[in-house]
Motif scaffolding. Structure first.
Motif, PDB file in Angstrom:
ATOM      1  N   GLY A 182       1.000  -1.180   0.019  1.00 15.65           N
ATOM      2  CA  GLY A 182      -0.083  -0.007   0.042  1.00 15.65           C
ATOM      3  C   GLY A 182       1.010   1.369   0.023  1.00 15.65           C
ATOM      4  O   GLY A 182       2.078   1.156  -0.052  1.00 15.65           O
ATOM      5  N   PRO A 183       0.237   2.587  -0.088  1.00 23.78           N
ATOM      6  CA  PRO A 183       0.951   3.728   0.259  1.00 23.78           C
ATOM      7  C   PRO A 183       2.000   3.663   1.319  1.00 23.78           C
ATOM      8  O   PRO A 183       1.524   3.050   2.513  1.00 23.78           O
ATOM      9  CB  PRO A 183      -0.050   4.699   0.250  1.00 23.78           C
ATOM     10  CG  PRO A 183      -1.390   4.021  -0.413  1.00 23.78           C
ATOM     11  CD  PRO A 183      -1.261   2.484  -0.017  1.00 23.78           C
ATOM     12  N   SER A 184       2.994   4.588   1.465  1.00 19.98           N
ATOM     13  CA  SER A 184       3.634   4.771   2.533  1.00 19.98           C
ATOM     14  C   SER A 184       2.892   5.306   3.933  1.00 19.98           C
ATOM     15  O   SER A 184       1.943   5.981   3.344  1.00 19.98           O
ATOM     16  CB  SER A 184       4.863   5.439   1.961  1.00 19.98           C
ATOM     17  OG  SER A 184       4.489   6.855   2.194  1.00 19.98           O
ATOM     18  N   ARG A 185       3.161   4.940   4.862  1.00 20.45           N
ATOM     19  CA  ARG A 185       2.494   5.444   6.033  1.00 20.45           C
ATOM     20  C   ARG A 185       3.258   5.407   7.350  1.00 20.45           C
ATOM     21  O   ARG A 185       4.307   4.609   7.453  1.00 20.45           O
ATOM     22  CB  ARG A 185       1.236   4.629   6.414  1.00 20.45           C
ATOM     23  CG  ARG A 185       1.592   3.052   6.472  1.00 20.45           C
ATOM     24  CD  ARG A 185       0.319   2.267   6.470  1.00 20.45           C
ATOM     25  NE  ARG A 185      -0.213   2.025   5.120  1.00 20.45           N
ATOM     26  CZ  ARG A 185      -1.368   2.106   4.793  1.00 20.45           C
ATOM     27  NH1 ARG A 185      -2.201   2.054   5.358  1.00 20.45           N
ATOM     28  NH2 ARG A 185      -1.520   2.016   3.278  1.00 20.45           N
ATOM     29  N   THR A 186       2.991   6.366   8.423  1.00 17.81           N
ATOM     30  CA  THR A 186       3.729   6.342   9.592  1.00 17.81           C
ATOM     31  C   THR A 186       2.667   6.904  10.567  1.00 17.81           C
ATOM     32  O   THR A 186       1.951   7.442  10.301  1.00 17.81           O
ATOM     33  CB  THR A 186       4.922   7.206   9.447  1.00 17.81           C
ATOM     34  OG1 THR A 186       5.784   7.220  10.726  1.00 17.81           O
ATOM     35  CG2 THR A 186       4.406   8.535   9.278  1.00 17.81           C
ATOM     36  N   ALA A 187       3.130   6.331  11.922  1.00 19.01           N
ATOM     37  CA  ALA A 187       2.229   6.958  13.069  1.00 19.01           C
ATOM     38  C   ALA A 187       3.231   7.356  14.102  1.00 19.01           C
ATOM     39  O   ALA A 187       2.826   7.552  15.031  1.00 19.01           O
ATOM     40  CB  ALA A 187       1.511   5.504  13.444  1.00 19.01           C
ATOM     41  N   ASP A 188       4.332   7.742  13.542  1.00 19.82           N
ATOM     42  CA  ASP A 188       5.462   8.504  14.405  1.00 19.82           C
ATOM     43  C   ASP A 188       4.846   9.808  15.134  1.00 19.82           C
ATOM     44  O   ASP A 188       5.430  10.071  16.028  1.00 19.82           O
ATOM     45  CB  ASP A 188       6.716   8.575  13.859  1.00 19.82           C
ATOM     46  CG  ASP A 188       7.226   7.106  13.548  1.00 19.82           C
ATOM     47  OD1 ASP A 188       6.969   6.242  13.938  1.00 19.82           O
ATOM     48  OD2 ASP A 188       8.110   7.251  12.582  1.00 19.82           O
TER      49      ASP A 188
END
Length: 210
Positions: A182-188
């Motif tokens: 999927g698309p790049s993602r972050t929860a940082d």
């Protein structure tokens, strides 16, 4: 850290390496996937899992339909700068009627087109490697990644994909293998999910029947 403390740590490591811990369950086999087998056709399972991860999936009956769908997508987004380094893919699209211009500027392109090594149905992942003409960067730097794959490239699990790579490349195994899920993602950032921070904001997969 004092020299004595460092020497004690190194000594313990050497002792541990000299006396490896036995496998707890020696009779347990390691071949095969630990996951349940697919419950439906690979095409459907991949499409469902890929779409759950915000990927945009499209099935094409042949390469002519592929070009028609790509042309419609490009027209709807008003893209004029499409990047691709894969000559074989460009030839396939050209034979099917692709007439849109490419750009050589990856930094300022609007979308990139690549192939892939395989598609993993269980996780909805696209497997790519450094052995492809697109190299390491094309699918990461462009704001939109368009992957063109064929049904013969579908596998169920990641292990199946790695085995396919081993058989295909042998001693020339690629120096880099990556999975795009999927698309790049972050929860940082304050534990808030943000899409498109470290890579493409959108990922399209056009699956061609073969």
């Amino acid at each position: 850290m004092t020299n004595n403390a460092r020497e004690n740590i190194l000594r313990k490591i050497k002792q541990a390496l000299g006396k490896p811990v036995p496998v707890p369950f020696p009779s347990a086999g390691t071949d095969g996937s630990v996951f349940l087998p697919q419950q439906q056709e690979l095409e459907i399972e991949f499409a469902e899992n890929f779409s759950k991860l915000e990927g945009r999936f499209s099935f094409c009956a042949d390469e002519q339909e592929l070009v028609n769908q790509l042309r419609a997508l490009v027209a709807s987004r008003k893209w004029t700068k499409i990047y691709s380094r894969e000559k074989a893919m460009q030839d396939v699209l050209a034979r099917a009627g692709w007439d849109l211009p490419y750009t050589d500027d990856l930094n300022h392109c609007e979308a990139s087109i690549t192939g892939c090594e395989s598609l993993v149905a269980r996780t909805g992942s696209i497997v790519m490697s450094s052995a492809q003409q697109s190299g390491r960067t094309v699918s990461v730097y462009a704001p939109v990644h368009i992957c063109i794959a064929y049904t013969r490239q579908l596998v169920y699990d990641i292990g199946d994909s790695l085995q396919q790579l081993r058989e295909g490349y042998g001693q020339q195994f690629p120096s880099m293998v990556t999975l795009a899920t999927g698309p790049s993602r972050t929860a940082d950032i304050e534990k808030t999910l943000v899409v498109g921070v470290h890579g493409p904001k959108e990922v399209f997969c056009f699956l061609v029947d073969s």
